[in-house]
Design a protein around this motif. Structure first.
Motif, PDB file in Angstrom:
ATOM      1  N   VAL A  36       0.852  -1.190   0.000  1.00  0.00           N
ATOM      2  CA  VAL A  36       0.000   0.000   0.000  1.00  0.00           C
ATOM      3  C   VAL A  36       0.890   1.243   0.000  1.00  0.00           C
ATOM      4  O   VAL A  36       1.762   1.379   0.869  1.00  0.00           O
ATOM      5  CB  VAL A  36      -0.920   0.022   1.235  1.00  0.00           C
ATOM      6  CG1 VAL A  36      -1.808   1.259   1.222  1.00  0.00           C
ATOM      7  CG2 VAL A  36      -1.766  -1.245   1.286  1.00  0.00           C
ATOM      8  N   PRO A  37       0.700   2.165  -0.945  1.00  0.00           N
ATOM      9  CA  PRO A  37       1.476   3.405  -0.922  1.00  0.00           C
ATOM     10  C   PRO A  37       1.291   4.122   0.411  1.00  0.00           C
ATOM     11  O   PRO A  37       0.182   4.155   0.971  1.00  0.00           O
ATOM     12  CB  PRO A  37       0.889   4.209  -2.081  1.00  0.00           C
ATOM     13  CG  PRO A  37       0.327   3.187  -3.016  1.00  0.00           C
ATOM     14  CD  PRO A  37      -0.193   2.094  -2.121  1.00  0.00           C
ATOM     15  N   ALA A  38       2.364   4.706   0.917  1.00  0.00           N
ATOM     16  CA  ALA A  38       2.329   5.324   2.246  1.00  0.00           C
ATOM     17  C   ALA A  38       1.208   6.350   2.417  1.00  0.00           C
ATOM     18  O   ALA A  38       0.523   6.338   3.453  1.00  0.00           O
ATOM     19  CB  ALA A  38       3.690   5.953   2.546  1.00  0.00           C
ATOM     20  N   PRO A  39       0.964   7.249   1.437  1.00  0.00           N
ATOM     21  CA  PRO A  39      -0.118   8.218   1.652  1.00  0.00           C
ATOM     22  C   PRO A  39      -1.490   7.574   1.828  1.00  0.00           C
ATOM     23  O   PRO A  39      -2.333   8.100   2.554  1.00  0.00           O
ATOM     24  CB  PRO A  39      -0.063   9.087   0.387  1.00  0.00           C
ATOM     25  CG  PRO A  39       1.346   8.975  -0.099  1.00  0.00           C
ATOM     26  CD  PRO A  39       1.730   7.567   0.209  1.00  0.00           C
ATOM     27  N   VAL A 202      -8.864  13.813   4.626  1.00  0.00           N
ATOM     28  CA  VAL A 202      -9.247  14.262   3.280  1.00  0.00           C
ATOM     29  C   VAL A 202      -8.021  14.733   2.510  1.00  0.00           C
ATOM     30  O   VAL A 202      -7.826  14.382   1.330  1.00  0.00           O
ATOM     31  CB  VAL A 202     -10.304  15.384   3.365  1.00  0.00           C
ATOM     32  CG1 VAL A 202     -10.532  16.012   1.985  1.00  0.00           C
ATOM     33  CG2 VAL A 202     -11.612  14.847   3.929  1.00  0.00           C
ATOM     34  N   ALA A 203      -7.174  15.529   3.164  1.00  0.00           N
ATOM     35  CA  ALA A 203      -5.950  15.998   2.508  1.00  0.00           C
ATOM     36  C   ALA A 203      -5.025  14.841   2.166  1.00  0.00           C
ATOM     37  O   ALA A 203      -4.425  14.801   1.078  1.00  0.00           O
ATOM     38  CB  ALA A 203      -5.233  17.009   3.406  1.00  0.00           C
ATOM     39  N   ASP A 204      -4.912  13.878   3.082  1.00  0.00           N
ATOM     40  CA  ASP A 204      -4.095  12.688   2.827  1.00  0.00           C
ATOM     41  C   ASP A 204      -4.603  11.938   1.602  1.00  0.00           C
ATOM     42  O   ASP A 204      -3.823  11.486   0.756  1.00  0.00           O
ATOM     43  CB  ASP A 204      -4.122  11.747   4.042  1.00  0.00           C
ATOM     44  CG  ASP A 204      -3.474  12.346   5.272  1.00  0.00           C
ATOM     45  OD1 ASP A 204      -2.545  13.156   5.119  1.00  0.00           O
ATOM     46  OD2 ASP A 204      -3.908  12.003   6.387  1.00  0.00           O
ATOM     47  N   GLY A 205      -5.938  11.789   1.503  1.00  0.00           N
ATOM     48  CA  GLY A 205      -6.527  11.082   0.379  1.00  0.00           C
ATOM     49  C   GLY A 205      -6.283  11.787  -0.939  1.00  0.00           C
ATOM     50  O   GLY A 205      -6.025  11.142  -1.964  1.00  0.00           O
ATOM     51  N   ILE A 206      -6.352  13.118  -0.927  1.00  0.00           N
ATOM     52  CA  ILE A 206      -6.088  13.888  -2.150  1.00  0.00           C
ATOM     53  C   ILE A 206      -4.645  13.684  -2.602  1.00  0.00           C
ATOM     54  O   ILE A 206      -4.363  13.454  -3.782  1.00  0.00           O
ATOM     55  CB  ILE A 206      -6.386  15.382  -1.908  1.00  0.00           C
ATOM     56  CG1 ILE A 206      -7.894  15.586  -1.713  1.00  0.00           C
ATOM     57  CG2 ILE A 206      -5.869  16.229  -3.069  1.00  0.00           C
ATOM     58  CD1 ILE A 206      -8.263  16.991  -1.270  1.00  0.00           C
ATOM     59  N   ILE A 207      -3.720  13.747  -1.650  1.00  0.00           N
ATOM     60  CA  ILE A 207      -2.308  13.535  -1.967  1.00  0.00           C
ATOM     61  C   ILE A 207      -2.087  12.117  -2.484  1.00  0.00           C
ATOM     62  O   ILE A 207      -1.390  11.893  -3.481  1.00  0.00           O
ATOM     63  CB  ILE A 207      -1.434  13.799  -0.722  1.00  0.00           C
ATOM     64  CG1 ILE A 207      -1.457  15.279  -0.365  1.00  0.00           C
ATOM     65  CG2 ILE A 207       0.004  13.322  -0.952  1.00  0.00           C
ATOM     66  CD1 ILE A 207      -0.788  15.601   0.955  1.00  0.00           C
ATOM     67  N   ALA A 208      -2.698  11.142  -1.812  1.00  0.00           N
ATOM     68  CA  ALA A 208      -2.525   9.741  -2.203  1.00  0.00           C
ATOM     69  C   ALA A 208      -3.048   9.497  -3.613  1.00  0.00           C
ATOM     70  O   ALA A 208      -2.394   8.826  -4.426  1.00  0.00           O
ATOM     71  CB  ALA A 208      -3.245   8.834  -1.207  1.00  0.00           C
TER      72      ALA A 208
END
Length: 311
Positions: A36-39, A202-208
């Protein structure tokens, strides 16, 4: 004034709990890196943690309904602590051992203290700054050990790992000190943390999604158990305990836990990552911890006690 006996008890027990739990998280984070990618792992962690913290807020009788200025404060805490900080930590552990990341992160007391001086008027003394420089010297010896003992580790990779760690601890310091400001302390703490974690997720999900595309999940029991530990124990429980301590004794002293976390983290790194102790690494760890302890003692000054439950 100084902390009374009952105030000391209210600090000592939560301080011990979140220090021990956070000491274990560095090795757990290492296991989260891979399929799983870290973000995305960070995103999952704070989706779960936000829901858990919302339940804590309701249990504490706090309303989750935002009031004027509330969402702005939650966004600053959420982006700095639950987005930038944790993405930085996970990225750092791609390059260097978890114990070394934890040791560098122990310097959190320095930016906490400097920002506390700027934003809260809690001025550090010269002995604290000199002791912190001693700790930096010890961490430099650990860097040298890492380069000598890992032939696969290049200087570039080491600097990238350290760079991400410094980025993460600066982001954490912003959150720690900001939420201790009087205009932020008027908001209910657990409700603020629930919203901050949700905004961070939410910000983490956008970055991911921007970096790695659609979400992926690893259905390995170790990954899932680690995710729950990081979300519930290391995030919901620890931040529920940590931020009241910050509000009570200030961000500089609350960061003293960072002097103890590396001991747990380095021990686990030895057991599970094959970290090999040499005279150089022992000297580095010893000097770093000495500097951190001296920094702790140098800041033992009377200070105003604040009410962590204040409005």
């Amino acid at each position: 004034m100084s902390l009374p006996t009952d105030g000391l008890r209210q600090v000592a027990l939560p301080f011990t709990i979140f220090t021990l739990i956070w000491g274990s998280t560095w090795i757990v984070i290492k296991d989260q890196l891979g399929v799983v990618p870290a973000p995305w792992s960070v995103t999952y962690r704070f989706v779960i943690a936000a829901a858990g913290m919302a339940l804590v807020a309701k249990w504490k009788g706090e309303s989750l309904k935002p009031t004027p200025g509330f969402l702005g404060a939650a966004a600053i805490v959420g982006l700095s602590q639950f987005c930038f900080n944790f993405n930085g930590v996970y990225a750092a552990e791609h390059h260097i051992t978890s114990g070394l990341v934890a040791t560098v992160f122990a310097l959190l007391m320095l930016p906490n203290a400097l920002l506390g001086w700027w934003w809260l008027g809690q001025r550090p003394n010269a002995r604290f700054l000199l002791a912190t420089l001693v700790a930096v010297g010890g961490i430099g010896l650990l860097f040298l050990h890492e380069l000598r003992e890992r032939p696969d580790l290049t200087l570039t990779a080491l600097m990238i790992g350290v760079g991400w760690t410094v980025f993460a601890l600066l982001a954490a310091a912003v959150s720690n000190v900001y939420q201790a400001r009087e205009e932020v302390k008027r908001f209910p703490l657990f409700s603020l943390l629930a919203w901050a974690m949700a905004i961070g997720a939410v910000a983490d999900g956008i970055i991911a999604y921007a970096l790695h595309g659609a979400p992926t999940v690893e259905w390995r029991w170790g990954y899932l158990a680690g995710l729950l530990w990081l979300a519930l124990a290391a995030s919901v429980v620890c931040f529920s305990l940590y931020y009241p301590v910050v509000r009570r004794i200030g961000p500089g002293k609350a960061a003293y836990s960072s002097a103890m976390v590396p001991i747990v983290a380095m021990a686990l790194s030895t057991l599970f990552e094959g970290f090999r102790w040499t005279s150089l690494s022992l000297a580095g760890a010893g000097v770093a911890l000495l500097g951190l302890v001296l920094a702790l003692w140098s800041r033992q000054r009377p200070m105003k006690v604040t009410n962590p439950d204040a409005g």
